[in-house]
Structures are given as structure tokens and as C-alpha cells.
Design an enzyme around this catalytic site. Structure first.
Site, mmCIF file in Angstrom:
data_model
loop_
_atom_site.group_PDB
_atom_site.id
_atom_site.type_symbol
_atom_site.label_atom_id
_atom_site.label_comp_id
_atom_site.label_asym_id
_atom_site.label_seq_id
_atom_site.Cartn_x
_atom_site.Cartn_y
_atom_site.Cartn_z
ATOM 1 N N HIS A 647 8.879 0.236 1.458
ATOM 2 C CA HIS A 647 9.674 0.000 0.134
ATOM 3 C C HIS A 647 11.122 0.396 0.362
ATOM 4 O O HIS A 647 11.816 0.415 -0.547
ATOM 5 C CB HIS A 647 8.734 0.950 -0.917
ATOM 6 C CG HIS A 647 9.194 2.298 -0.828
ATOM 7 N ND1 HIS A 647 8.252 3.258 -0.504
ATOM 8 C CD2 HIS A 647 10.227 3.248 -1.319
ATOM 9 C CE1 HIS A 647 8.907 4.467 -0.647
ATOM 10 N NE2 HIS A 647 10.008 4.570 -1.256
ATOM 11 N N ASP A 701 2.502 0.269 2.541
ATOM 12 C CA ASP A 701 3.871 0.726 2.659
ATOM 13 C C ASP A 701 4.232 1.260 3.851
ATOM 14 O O ASP A 701 4.314 2.606 4.039
ATOM 15 C CB ASP A 701 3.956 1.884 1.498
ATOM 16 C CG ASP A 701 5.354 2.070 1.324
ATOM 17 O OD1 ASP A 701 6.423 1.221 1.573
ATOM 18 O OD2 ASP A 701 5.716 3.184 0.336
ATOM 19 N N GLY A 796 9.432 7.343 3.576
ATOM 20 C CA GLY A 796 9.554 6.820 5.087
ATOM 21 C C GLY A 796 9.346 7.921 5.703
ATOM 22 O O GLY A 796 9.265 7.821 7.105
#
Ligand code: 4AZ
Length: 844
Positions: A647, A701, A796
Site C-alpha cells: 500500500h 500487503d 512497510g
């Protein structure tokens, strides 16, 4: 550069007497006469003779062994010591071991030592000789080395006799035979690591520091070449009378194992164990304050290395500063602060301070320790505080306490806090605040914990241990959203039946429809009899009853979804065998590519709050939009590859986040904006988001990024270990989240890298809390005490899970319902599910 003064005298014992080595040999026995005479028919007599011969041979053997070897086993025992000579004044010539003054006084000391040792029969018998190594001021302190040679096994009684000498010397003024008066004898056996015969080099330096001048000492070759093997080095540091020595490490990088290489600092001119201030090994972050102060005008720094692994070593500044004789202070007012001498650096040995605190009449004094680090090696759990301590209200305090967890209140408007350090081992000490409080209400409008901390009243009985001693969770009336534990605590409903004993008495895990006590709970939740565990048959159906079985550990087993697959395609049953420093596969492949997940620096007890230490998470990466600042986190997994969240790389209008050219990557970063060594900036070659990433559900993700050129690993840049697909991250395990994201929901991003500990949460429980939005590619982590979570900007980044000596990438920060909301854990991409995909795309 340091200018070493001439190298000091080497130890060459001048012998008082030669040791009479009483070697005794037994005359060789003539065994011939016992030889069996052939006399058939007399079996009984023959057996008798054989037995007799055997017994005699055995006795002879024992006697030979006893006299030939046992008695011959003479051990050398060295003691270093210091004695105070009270009827002499210090002469500068005593600093030079070649001066006639030095030699004359040394001779008297040796004579005196012989006479002292002769008062004890043990010491007298085994004494071999002494040599004086140095003198220093006060009146005159002599430093010497005494050697004893005794039969093996006598070491403890020798140590005891030397110990008694120390005890009695303080009381009895020894004088007489010589012309010197002696008191305060301190002795200790020499650190055995310094006595190994394998040392090839023995270097000694001595330095007399000059006023207002900062000198430098460093290990040989620092920083460009590793220090030499099998070497002992001593730096004797002296200051002028009335001064103390300050030793400030700029850098220290030694082998991790103190048994092999170490630096030891003494509050003495020779290596007396009773005067050790600290022993250092391993790597220390350059940002960590590492300064030591001596109690008098001498200090000794020693370094010993063995043949294994050599590192850059150390560099330190040395100087003399005026001894601040009094650290006593009067404090008054409604609030204030005070700390131990030299805080946050190490306090000096042999120090006493008193703080007299006076608050306005009618109030009482409350002292809260923001930092409290007073630990002595080996005495970590000794509540009597026999060495260094802080005294308040006649109570001795020592050990380590977390910030704010140690609080004391006085009965009147006055309080005296004293601090006492003894001769050996120093620590960082404390930083405290005091405030005037009402004796009847020490926590106005707040709840007073048992440990005297004050917390917001709304935090009581909410299931979270806010006091640190759980006193805010006792005697509670639980509301409808809580489980009522039998021990009186209330816990959030969603912790029920999650496999963790949150109540502490197991009540939240009762009646969960789980397996019975004599049953094994399979990974697929099936129950099988405990007896079926490790019976060689797959009773669970998923093979989990055959994992971690002692017998199967050595050999390979049938492969299942839960077993680890070696490179040679054989499977092993041990759980999480990869990179645990034990080869488990026959081909050793479970220990390949294991230069990962380890930080360089020792963990510091001093850096506070939630700031990470510089270099603590060397795999943490900051992803910046070119000229735009930090956007997301990522993890380094190899010299060229990063893992982040998909994302983070979705185009946003004109912002082409999916393109490699949009990004710049910062490795080794600690503080945003603070670029320069050790930070490395890189550009990207490619961005590889998972093809199945779903922007609505955040499923899949995960994204890989390839650097445009390999990064060189350093103390601040290292990869994290990737878990095998079968790696078992257990519910309830404590893991780390890190990032420069917002420090609260809707808040601003952090400048300094933040760290926090969270626990892995059961998937089913979490799915319930998140209203069924979890997929099997997601995992949850939160914290029992609330208010800790990843947030915007952390995405992340890594969810780092410690396993043995290493950290494994358990998850990638993905999403959540806000940040740090209670009952709303953070959601992470499960990395084990993508191990194959990572291998396929990157080869890592
Ligand atoms: C974000 O917006 C984000 N509480 C990341 C993690 C969490 C929430 C939001 C988890 O990047």
C-alpha cells in the site's frame, strides 16, 4: 595521537626462597617374584595369587600416581595487592621504578610483606616471592604482586588466608621489623584470564596526566587494524595529588564474549580484583555515554585478548579533574531534581553523598527515580544491597528500576537521601525528582499505586497493568466488557480463550472448549492424547504432534506443512531450526545465510523513553519520496533487497509511488534529517508489489524493492532474518515495532526512530475484534497495557521477533483501526506466507 611513555617494568619475581620440590619416586618393584608358577590342579591357590598380584599392582600404581603426579602438581597462585604506608610521604622519584628511592622503599615493602605472610602458617609455607610494581600518593600506597606456590587443592585455603589478612590489617597496625608503618592491605587473586601462558605480548604503558590537558589512549592499531591476539596491555594512569582520573571512551568495539577479549578498569594502579570498576566487551554505541571517574589520583586500564577474533578495539580520552570532595546538597522548594555524581555516566567508587530535602511546612517529600541503575555483577537479586546503595527512610535501595517505578515518601517535610558506593564495581546511578505532596493525599485526583506511583483514576480496573505492580487491577468490580478473574482482576473480554493466561491464575483460559489437561492441542486445534505425542504417527493430521520430538531431532522425518525443509529436501521436526546456531539439517543448510538479525551494539540501560538506540534496528529503512521526506518504513533483507508494504507504493494521482524513480532510500538512519556517516542513501532499480495486493482489503500487503547498487553492511546497516514458511511465531510472544510514524493517532511523525514492544494476538480473537476483516495473510499484534501501536508512517516497516540471538521479520506494518485504540490491535502482513514468493522474486 597518544604519546606512550616508556614501557614500565615487567614482572620478574625476586625470589625469597627457592621452592623445595619434593619429588619422590618409588623404587621399581620386582614383579617377577609374583609371576604365576605353573602348578596344575591348585586352582584355588592360583586364583589367590592372581588376586594378590592384582591388589599389589593396584596399590603400587596408586602410590606411584600419588607421589609421582599428585604431589608434583604445584600450582602458582598470584595475588595483587596494595598497602598504605602511613609514615612516609610521597616523593616524585617513586614514580620511576629505576630510581634508587623506588628500589629502597620497594625493598622495605618486600621485607614487610614477608613478615606479614609469615604470621600465617599457610601463607608462610607457600610464599614464593613479591615484587613492587608501583607507588602512588596517599600517604604512600605501594602496589605489589605476590606469588605463592602450593600443592593443587590448596587454592581456596590460600585465598581465605589472604582474605583474613585484609580483614585484620585494617584493625591491627602492622609495624616493627622494618621501618615502615602499614595499614589498609587489599589483596586479590589475579584474574586467571590474565595468567594464561599463551600471551605472546605483554605491553605496559604509564602516563602522568598534566593539568588542563586531555590525553588519549587506544588499543594498538585502532581503528584501522584489529587489535593483536594473545596480548595483555596495561595503561597506568596517574594524576597530581588531589585530582581524580577521568576516562572517556570515544569508541569501543571488542569481541562479544568477555571470556576472550575484554577491557577492565581498576580504581588502582595494579589489577586488584577488589578495585575493579567495570569490565567491558562487545560493541557500545558511540552515542552511549561511557565515562568513568576514579576515587583517587590513579586508574588502571587493562585489555586482554586471546587468539580468536580480533576487533578494532577502543580509543578513550584521559584527563585529570579536581576531586569534588562533597556531593552533599541542601534542596528546598516544592519540587526539584538531583542525581548521583557523574550521571548518566558511571559514578566514582568509594563515594558518599547526602541530599537534604526540605519542602514547605505541612507537606511531605515525595522522591521519584526517573532512572535507577545500581547493580553489581553477581548481586543482581540481593535485596540487602551489600555494596552500592541509596538510602531513604533507613531503607537501602539497589538494583535496576524502570522509569518512575521507584518512589518513596517521607513522614515529615524533610527527607535525607544518601548514596554510597563501595570500592568495586560502579554503575550509572540515578536521576531523581522530588516534590512536595500532601501526606493525606500524595496523589491528588489520581490513584496511588502500591509502589507509590500516581496514575489516572480512569486507568484502574481496566485490565491493563498501569502501575507496573498490578495494584491498579486488584479488588475490581468488572464491567460487562470484562472477564472477572478469580484473583479479583478484570481483563478485557477479548483476551478470553486466547491461549494466554492474562489473569495470572488461568481463569480466562478455563472452559474454552479446548483440550483436556492430559491432551495435546494440535496446531489445527484438534485434541489428541498426550501419549500420542512423538509416537512416530501423525495423529493430529497436520503433523504437529510429531514436532520438536527429542528422538526425531537427530534424523529426518516425513515432510509436512509444519516441518522445516532442508536444502537437500529432507525434513526435520525441530521447530524454528533456521539460524539458531545449531546445525540441524545433515547438509547444514539451516545455518546458511545467517548473517542477519543481529545488532552490533550492546543494549543500553540508559537510553530512555521509546527512542530506539542508534543502531538498535539496523535493518530499519526509511523510504522517502525524492525531495519529499519520509513516507513509509521498510526492512533490509540482503545487500540489494528491501521488504515493505504494497500500500506504500500505490500511485496517488500524479504521485507515481509505484515507480522506482520516485523513491530515495535511507539506510542506517536514526534521526530524520540527520544525514552523514553512518547513513547511506540509495536509489531503487525496481519496485515489486505483490500481484494480488487488494487496495480495499489490504490483503497481500507486501512489496519488494531492489536497490540500484548493493549496500555495504556496517554497524548501522544489517539485514533482518527471514523466517522459514514453517516458522512458528507464537501467540503471546513479545515482538518489536519500529518506525518514524506518528506518535499518536493524527499526530506528527517522530524525528528519532521509535520502538515499542507488542504481543502477538490470536488470529481468531483478533478477527472478532476487527469485525471479520482479517485474511490468512494477516496477523495481529497489540499490547496489554494499551496505548502502544504502529501508526501512520510506520507502514512497510518491520515487526521484529527475537528468537535466540537474532531477530526475524515476523510481519510488515499494514493497517489498523486508528492507532493505539484499546481493543484495536495493529494488523501486519504475515511474512512466513510470502517466504516462497520472496525467494522467487529476489533469490534471497
Ligand atoms: C498507516 O496509516 C497505519 N495501528 C499503519 C498502522 C496502523 C494504522 C495506520 C496500525 O500507515
Amino acid at each position: 595521537m597518544m604519546d606512550y611513555m616508556e614501557s614500565g617494568p615487567r614482572y620478574t619475581p625476586k625470589l625469597d626462597k627457592e621452592f623445595e620440590q619434593s619429588l619422590q619416586f618409588l623404587p621399581a618393584s620386582n614383579n617377577k617374584k609374583y609371576e604365576k608358577k605353573k602348578s596344575p590342579g591348585k586352582i584355588g591357590a592360583v586364583i589367590g595369587v592372581v588376586v594378590f598380584v592384582a591388589v599389589v599392582a593396584l596399590m603400587i600404581g596408586l602410590l606411584v600416581w600419588h607421589f609421582r603426579f599428585r604431589k608434583n602438581e604445584i600450582v602458582k597462585r598470584m595475588y595483587t595487592g596494595s598497602m598504605k604506608i602511613t609514615d612516609q610521604t610521597f616523593d616524585n622519584a617513586y614514580e620511576d621504578s629505576n630510581s634508587s628511592e623506588f628500589k629502597a622503599l620497594a625493598q622495605q615493602v618486600v621485607t614487610q610483606l614477608k613478615s606479614i605472610y609469615s604470621k600465617d602458617p599457610q601463607l608462610k609455607k607457600y610464599y614464593f616471592g613479591s615484587v613492587v610494581q608501583a607507588f602512588s600518593e596517599g600517604s604512600v600506597i605501594a602496589y605489589y604482586l605476590s606469588e605463592f606456590r602450593a600443592p593443587a587443592g590448596q587454592e581456596t585455603s590460600l585465598d581465605k588466608a589472604m582474605g583474613n589478612l585484609e580483614k585484620s590489617a585494617g584493625k591491627v597496625r602492622l609495624s616493627g621489623t622494618g621501618t615502615i608503618e602499614v595499614e589498609e592491605i587489599v589483596t586479590s587473586v589475579v584474574d586467571s584470564r590474565m595468567l594464561t601462558t599463551s600471551f605472546r605480548r605483554d605491553l605496559r604503558f604509564s602516563k602522568h596526566l598534566r593539568p588542563n590537558k586531555v590525553d588519549q589512549i587506544e588499543s594498538p592499531g585502532f581503528p584501522n587494524t584489529p587489535y593483536p591476539s594473545n596480548t595483555v596491555i596495561q595503561w597506568q594512569l596517574r594524576g597530581d595529588a588531589g585530582q581524580v582520573i577521568q576516562l572517556k571512551f570515544d569508541s569501543i568495539i571488542l569481541e562479544e564474549n568477555c571470556k576472550n577479549d575484554f577491557v577492565k578498569i581498576y580504581d588502582s594502579l595494579v589489577a586488584i580484583e577488589g578495585r575493579v570498576m567495570e569490565e567491558l566487551c562487545g560493541h557500545y554505541s558511540p552515542s552511549e555515554p561511557l565515562t568513568f571517574l576514579s576515587s583517587g589520583n590513579v586508574m588502571l586500564v587493562t585489555m586482554a585478548t586471546n587468539e580468536e577474533k580480533n576487533f578494532p578495539g577502543f580509543r578513550a580520552k584521559v584527563s585529570q579533574t579536581l576531586k569534588t570532595r562533597v556531593c552533599d546538597k541542601q534542596l528546598s522548594g516544592s519540587e526539584g531534581s538531583f542525581s548521583s555524581p557523574n550521571f548518566p555516566n558511571f559514578y566514582p567508587p568509594d563515594t558518599k553523598c547526602a541530599w537534604e530535602i526540605q519542602v514547605p511546612n505541612g507537606k511531605v517529600v515525595k522522591v521519584t527515580f526517573k532512572k535507577f541503575l545500581l547493580t553489581e555483577p553477581g548481586l543482581e537479586n540481593d535485596k540487602n544491597c551489600p555494596k552500592d546503595y541509596v538510602m531513604i527512610n533507613n531503607e537501602k535501595l539497589c538494583g535496576d528500576y524502570d522509569d518512575g517505578m521507584l518512589t518513596r515518601t517521607s513522614k515529615t517535610s524533610k527527607m535525607t537521601v544518601t548514596f554510597h558506593s563501595d570500592f568495586s564495581y560502579v554503575d550509572r546511578g540515578f536521576d531523581a525528582k522530588f516534590e512536595a505532596v500532601d501526606s493525606t493525599d500524595p496523589c491528588p485526583d489520581e490513584f496511588e499505586c502500591k509502589n507509590k506511583q500516581c496514575i489516572k483514576s480512569s486507568l484502574t480496573c481496566d485490565g491493563w497493568n498501569d502501575c507496573g505492580d498490578s495494584s491498579d487491577e486488584l479488588n475490581c468490580k468488572c464491567n460487562s466488557k470484562s472477564i472477572s478473574c478469580n484473583n479479583g482482576m478484570c481483563k478485557p473480554e477479548f483476551w478470553k480463550c486466547d491461549g494466554i493466561d492474562d489473569c495470572g491464575d488461568g481463569t480466562d483460559e478455563l472452559n474454552c472448549g479446548g483440550c483436556k489437561s492430559e491432551e495435546f492441542t494440535c496446531t489445527n486445534s484438534k485434541c489428541v492424547s498426550e501419549k500420542k505425542r512423538c509416537d512416530g504417527r501423525n495423529d493430529c493430521g497436520d503433523g504437529s504432534d510429531e514436532l520438536d520430538c527429542p528422538a526425531a531431532m537427530e534424523s529426518s522425518v516425513a515432510c509436512t506443512d509444519l516441518t522445516y525443509k532442508c536444502k537437500n529436501n529432507k525434513c526435520i521436526s525441530k521447530k524454528n531450526p533456521e539460524c539458531d546456531d545449531q546445525p540441524d539439517c545433515d547438509d547444514g543448510s539451516d545455518e546458511e545465510n545467517c548473517d542477519c538479525g543481529q545488532r552490533t551494539f550492546k543494549s543500553s540501560r540508559i537510553v530512555g523513553g521509546q527512542d530506539a538506540e542508534d543502531g538498535e534496528f539496523p535493518w530499519q529503512v526509511s523510504l522517502h519520496i525524492k525531495n519529499g521526506g519520509h513516507v513509509c518504513g521498510a526492512s533490509l533483507i540482503s545487500p540489494t533487497w528491501l521488504v515493505t508494504a504494497a500500500h506504500c507504493v500505490q500511485d496517488e494521482g500524479s504521485l507515481k509511488l509505484s515507480q522506482a524513480g520516485t523513491w530515495e532510500v535511507y539506510l542506517g538512519l536514526h534521526i530524520q534529517g540527520k544525514i552523514g556517516s553512518p547513513v547511506v542513501k540509495k536509489l531503487l532499480k525496481q519496485v515489486v508489489p505483490h500481484a494480488y495486493y487488494n487496495a480495499h482489503t489490504y490483503d497481500y500487503d507486501i512489496c519488494l524493492m531492489e536497490l540500484d547498487s548493493p549496500v555495504t553492511f556496517s554497524d548501522h546497516i544489517k539485514p533482518i532474518c527471514l523466517p522459514a514458511p514453517q516458522h512458528d511465531f507464537k501467540v503471546g510472544d513479545t515482538v518489536w515495532i519500529t518506525g518514524w510514524g506518528a506518535t499518536r493517532e493524527g499526530g506528527v511523525a517522530a524525528k528519532v526512530l521509535q520502538k515499542a514492544q507488542v504481543r502477538l494476538i490470536n488470529h481468531t480473537t483478533c478477527d472478532g475484534l476487527m469485525e471479520g476483516q482479517l485474511t490468512s495473510r494477516m496477523m495481529c499484534a497489540g499490547v496489554l497495557s494499551g496505548g502502544v501501536d504502529a501508526c501512520q508512517g510506520d507502514s512497510g516497516g518491520p515487526l521484529s521477533s527475537p528468537e535466540g540471538k537474532r531477530m526475524f521479520l515476523a510481519g510488515v506494518v499494514s493497517w489498523g483501526d486508528g492507532c493505539a485504540r484499546r481493543n484495536k490491535p495493529g494488523i501486519y502482513t504475515t511474512v512466513t506466507r510470502f517466504r516462497g514468493w520472496i525467494k522467487e522474486k529476489t533469490g534471497v
